[in-house]
Design a protein around this motif. Sequence first.
Motif, mmCIF file in Angstrom:
data_model
loop_
_atom_site.group_PDB
_atom_site.id
_atom_site.type_symbol
_atom_site.label_atom_id
_atom_site.label_comp_id
_atom_site.label_asym_id
_atom_site.label_seq_id
_atom_site.Cartn_x
_atom_site.Cartn_y
_atom_site.Cartn_z
ATOM 1 N N PRO A 178 0.820 -1.211 0.000
ATOM 2 C CA PRO A 178 0.000 0.000 0.000
ATOM 3 C C PRO A 178 0.855 1.262 0.000
ATOM 4 N N GLU A 179 0.929 1.972 -1.114
ATOM 5 C CA GLU A 179 1.607 3.270 -1.170
ATOM 6 C C GLU A 179 0.587 4.341 -1.524
ATOM 7 N N GLY A 180 -0.663 4.005 -1.425
ATOM 8 C CA GLY A 180 -1.684 5.031 -1.605
ATOM 9 C C GLY A 180 -2.280 5.107 -2.995
ATOM 10 N N GLN A 200 4.115 -1.106 -6.088
ATOM 11 C CA GLN A 200 4.065 0.364 -6.066
ATOM 12 C C GLN A 200 5.400 0.899 -5.559
ATOM 13 N N SER A 201 6.142 0.060 -4.852
ATOM 14 C CA SER A 201 7.517 0.336 -4.445
ATOM 15 C C SER A 201 8.032 -0.954 -3.818
ATOM 16 N N PRO A 202 9.352 -1.081 -3.647
ATOM 17 C CA PRO A 202 9.857 -2.315 -3.026
ATOM 18 C C PRO A 202 9.796 -2.264 -1.504
ATOM 19 N N GLN A 203 8.910 -1.455 -0.941
ATOM 20 C CA GLN A 203 8.911 -1.156 0.493
ATOM 21 C C GLN A 203 9.068 -2.389 1.387
ATOM 22 N N LEU A 204 8.173 -3.361 1.229
ATOM 23 C CA LEU A 204 8.213 -4.468 2.197
ATOM 24 C C LEU A 204 9.415 -5.373 1.961
ATOM 25 N N TYR A 205 9.776 -5.567 0.705
ATOM 26 C CA TYR A 205 10.951 -6.410 0.441
ATOM 27 C C TYR A 205 12.207 -5.797 1.049
ATOM 28 N N LYS A 206 12.317 -4.459 0.964
ATOM 29 C CA LYS A 206 13.551 -3.884 1.514
ATOM 30 C C LYS A 206 13.569 -3.997 3.030
ATOM 31 N N GLN A 207 12.396 -3.927 3.649
ATOM 32 C CA GLN A 207 12.365 -4.112 5.105
ATOM 33 C C GLN A 207 12.743 -5.553 5.469
ATOM 34 N N LEU A 224 5.193 0.824 -10.024
ATOM 35 C CA LEU A 224 4.006 0.931 -10.874
ATOM 36 C C LEU A 224 2.804 1.330 -10.056
ATOM 37 N N ARG A 225 2.209 2.440 -10.430
ATOM 38 C CA ARG A 225 1.049 2.930 -9.674
ATOM 39 C C ARG A 225 -0.018 3.391 -10.645
ATOM 40 N N ASP A 226 -1.202 2.855 -10.439
ATOM 41 C CA ASP A 226 -2.309 3.233 -11.311
ATOM 42 C C ASP A 226 -3.005 4.433 -10.684
ATOM 43 N N GLU A 227 -2.490 5.631 -10.989
ATOM 44 C CA GLU A 227 -3.071 6.843 -10.400
ATOM 45 C C GLU A 227 -3.228 7.897 -11.483
ATOM 46 N N ASP A 228 -3.941 8.983 -11.136
ATOM 47 C CA ASP A 228 -4.131 10.042 -12.118
ATOM 48 C C ASP A 228 -2.782 10.650 -12.463
ATOM 49 N N THR A 238 10.679 5.390 -11.763
ATOM 50 C CA THR A 238 11.846 4.745 -11.176
ATOM 51 C C THR A 238 12.220 5.411 -9.868
ATOM 52 N N GLN A 239 12.520 4.580 -8.888
ATOM 53 C CA GLN A 239 13.007 5.100 -7.610
ATOM 54 C C GLN A 239 14.434 4.638 -7.386
ATOM 55 N N LEU A 240 15.212 5.495 -6.747
ATOM 56 C CA LEU A 240 16.399 4.992 -6.074
ATOM 57 C C LEU A 240 15.873 4.663 -4.685
ATOM 58 N N HIS A 486 1.991 8.510 5.473
ATOM 59 C CA HIS A 486 3.086 8.060 4.611
ATOM 60 C C HIS A 486 2.751 6.648 4.124
ATOM 61 N N HIS A 487 3.095 5.634 4.883
ATOM 62 C CA HIS A 487 2.571 4.283 4.661
ATOM 63 C C HIS A 487 2.516 3.590 6.005
ATOM 64 N N PRO A 488 1.817 2.458 6.096
ATOM 65 C CA PRO A 488 1.522 1.890 7.425
ATOM 66 C C PRO A 488 2.742 1.340 8.158
ATOM 67 N N TYR A 519 9.276 20.426 -5.840
ATOM 68 C CA TYR A 519 8.929 19.027 -6.125
ATOM 69 C C TYR A 519 9.318 18.160 -4.936
ATOM 70 N N GLU A 520 8.462 17.169 -4.630
ATOM 71 C CA GLU A 520 8.870 16.165 -3.652
ATOM 72 C C GLU A 520 9.796 15.213 -4.403
ATOM 73 N N VAL A 521 11.095 15.250 -4.068
ATOM 74 C CA VAL A 521 12.054 14.436 -4.821
ATOM 75 C C VAL A 521 12.488 13.187 -4.072
ATOM 76 N N ILE A 526 11.727 6.249 9.265
ATOM 77 C CA ILE A 526 12.191 5.175 10.141
ATOM 78 C C ILE A 526 10.986 4.248 10.274
ATOM 79 N N ARG A 527 11.251 2.927 10.253
ATOM 80 C CA ARG A 527 10.123 1.973 10.217
ATOM 81 C C ARG A 527 9.809 1.427 11.608
ATOM 82 N N ILE A 528 8.628 0.859 11.651
ATOM 83 C CA ILE A 528 8.259 0.116 12.854
ATOM 84 C C ILE A 528 9.032 -1.202 12.815
HETATM 85 P P1 AMO Z 1 6.821 7.654 -2.042
HETATM 86 O O1 AMO Z 1 5.497 7.124 -2.404
HETATM 87 O O2 AMO Z 1 6.894 8.975 -1.340
HETATM 88 O O3 AMO Z 1 7.580 6.680 -1.037
HETATM 89 O O4 AMO Z 1 7.719 7.703 -3.319
HETATM 90 C C1 AMO Z 1 9.063 8.143 -3.274
HETATM 91 C C2 AMO Z 1 9.336 9.166 -4.352
HETATM 92 O O5 AMO Z 1 8.997 8.660 -5.632
HETATM 93 C C3 AMO Z 1 8.548 9.716 -6.471
HETATM 94 N N1 AMO Z 1 7.218 9.359 -7.042
HETATM 95 C C4 AMO Z 1 6.886 9.436 -8.347
HETATM 96 N N2 AMO Z 1 7.572 9.851 -9.418
HETATM 97 C C5 AMO Z 1 6.971 9.785 -10.626
HETATM 98 N N3 AMO Z 1 5.728 9.329 -10.841
HETATM 99 C C6 AMO Z 1 4.980 8.887 -9.791
HETATM 100 N N4 AMO Z 1 3.745 8.404 -10.030
HETATM 101 C C7 AMO Z 1 5.557 8.938 -8.469
HETATM 102 N N5 AMO Z 1 5.130 8.609 -7.241
HETATM 103 C C8 AMO Z 1 6.149 8.869 -6.385
HETATM 104 C C9 AMO Z 1 8.518 10.968 -5.629
HETATM 105 C C10 AMO Z 1 8.500 10.425 -4.223
HETATM 106 O O6 AMO Z 1 9.090 11.320 -3.314
HETATM 107 N N6 AMO Z 1 8.247 3.188 -0.219
HETATM 108 C C11 AMO Z 1 8.266 4.628 0.020
HETATM 109 C C12 AMO Z 1 9.640 5.141 0.303
HETATM 110 C C13 AMO Z 1 10.156 4.857 1.662
HETATM 111 O O7 AMO Z 1 9.377 4.985 2.630
HETATM 112 O O8 AMO Z 1 11.355 4.513 1.766
HETATM 113 C C14 AMO Z 1 7.709 5.323 -1.214
HETATM 114 O O9 AMO Z 1 7.536 4.754 -2.260
HETATM 115 O O10 AMO Z 1 9.710 11.698 -5.855
#
Ligand code: AMO
Length: 620
Positions: A178-180, A200-207, A224-228, A238-240, A486-488, A519-521, A526-528
């Motif tokens: 769940p990343e929203g 939607q992110s590798p969140q749980l695997y990295k934990q 991959l996120r199916d959002e507007d 892509t995330q680092l 943020h996330h749960p 921009y939110e970059v 910190i996790r539970i």
């Molecule tokens: P979050 O959902 O904030 O956190 O995503 C991290 C960063 O990814 C970018 N981002 C996007 N970029 C392009 N298109 C999108 N649809 C999109 N959505 C997000 C933003 C954002 O800051 N798992 C957590 C991270 C963590 O807690 O470590 C996560 O995915 O720059």
Amino acid sequence: MADWQRTHSCGELRATHVGQTVTLNGWVNTSRSYNNQVFVDLRDRYGITQVVFEADDPELVKIADSVSREFVLSITGQVIARPANMENRRLATGQVEVRATAVRVLNASPPPPFEVTEFGDDLANEDLRLQYRYLDLRRKSLQDTLALRHRLCKVIRDHLDARGFLEVETPLLGKSTPEGARDYLVPSRIYHGEWYALPQSPQLYKQLLMVSGYDKYFQIARCLRDEDLRADRQPEFTQLDLEMSFVELDDVLSTVEALAVEIIEKCVGVQVATPFPRMTYAEVMAKYGSDKPDLRFGMEIVDVSDVGRQSEFSVFKEALSAGGVVRALNAKGGASEYSNTKLRPGGELPRMAEQCKARGLAWMKFEGDKFTGSIEKYFSDALKQTLKERLRVANGDLILFVADKEGVVSDALGALRTHLGTSLKLFKNWWDEKAEWDEAEEKAAKDQKRAPRPFVLRPEHLKLLWVVDFPMFTWDEEEKRWAANHHPFTAPMDEDLHHLETDRGRVKAKAYDLVMNGYEVAGGSIRIHSPEVQSRVFKILGMDEENARSRFGFLLDALKYGAPPHGGIAFGLDRWTMILAGTTNIRDVIAFPKNQKARDMMTGAPAPVEQRQLRDLGLK
Ligand code: AMO
């Protein structure tokens, strides 16, 4: 080597090559005939070289005359110096040209649907360019951007490798994280009626990797996120992603700062200072009405509730007695830009406020050393003086007021601030400054017969900020329940743990966002690491024990088997590339993006599939 294969690239030849016989391979950028000569500019991703076909070889001229844009050629010839007055200072190869002695057409091309040489405002419609993305990608600006993206990834890998981080891949076919956003789902052929979710992110695997003892992990990961979609959002991005064990919040932030500094220095040559400024969520919302404020300009929101309370203006007084606030913005120099007509209900700025659910937008102007506008009469001279001082008002300024619930006021003034920053030109994007610099330099260089000097970025072009102390939960008015901000898996602040069940609204999270130029970059936390706290948080989010176990039983189990304290973050790699490349369009930094309606214009995806495939999946 076959006789047609290149000895040099199209960006390589200099005065030192004069006299050599070379072979170039590339695409016809332009070709033109002049005085029986034919000039072809041959292009590859390294540059452009001018080739001349002389009239004394009619056979060659005939072939050269028959080629047009985007033909692929092999040209052999001699490098000759251009006369000093004919040098092209805009091209790195501009001191020389190649006099052709042989030419071979490696492939033809129909006239392209748009010119690959276009740039800036002349660009063809984006959907057309996405349909022929392989041609669009021949454009220099896209090639430069993809090269920058490559460099960014290389700097990240080198930096983290040198600090002991391991790059580990995690599955694409997994269970929903769940990343929203909505998940992209993949039906299982083997288990009809069951589905994988793309991450939607590798969140749980990295934990889980932290539980396994891989204490410094990273991955350049597809999410991959199916959002507007928006200008800075793609369904596939892509995330680092990184995660560390045995860390506190400050450790993650300083690790990220060191990495960000190196990225910026190595990619655009700017040295940004550390530590990056930090502000709390409450502070940024009050001052900028946004959790990702653009700090390239000031224009802070100012609370004037006390002034509103003492005024005679019923709208302000009513909002205040309903528990709201009155806040204002000084749109510096905005009095003439925004005529009174534009400020009437339905005008540009009031409409923006209304879109944020504000009931209206009140305003005053300061002109000829006095306040003007329809609400001015409700304020005594003393109150006007207070407003003048608090908002640092000068002649020509426009003051905008919103009175409402705090959240609405923040949203409305925040949206107005962002809009006015651009419309009143309170700051310049570095690429606009660069465009002006390049134009002036080109002219000066021509007059002074020298090469143009490149534009150099400065630290004030990249404004970084940490936002911290986020609320742990937000109240979802529609669904009438608490949701994770943020996330749960984000840890609550230690001092708020005992409020978890009793006063959810006041619980703060150990979460942080990195903001650059509005921009939110990056975002992380910190996790539970305690299964007990994780279960309590799931419960607050409306998951009973059974539900929590069925969705996240593997995590709850793993946390029991010696989970270390851990935390991490994810950078939006596409957004980083956007800002450093000087674009506001995320599609410019992705080789094969989806369009604004989530369609791949080139392949046509998404597309119907064969009945047989659906039958295999148990879908028909
Ligand atoms: P979050 O959902 O904030 O956190 O995503 C991290 C960063 O990814 C970018 N981002 C996007 N970029 C392009 N298109 C999108 N649809 C999109 N959505 C997000 C933003 C954002 O800051 N798992 C957590 C991270 C963590 O807690 O470590 C996560 O995915 O720059």
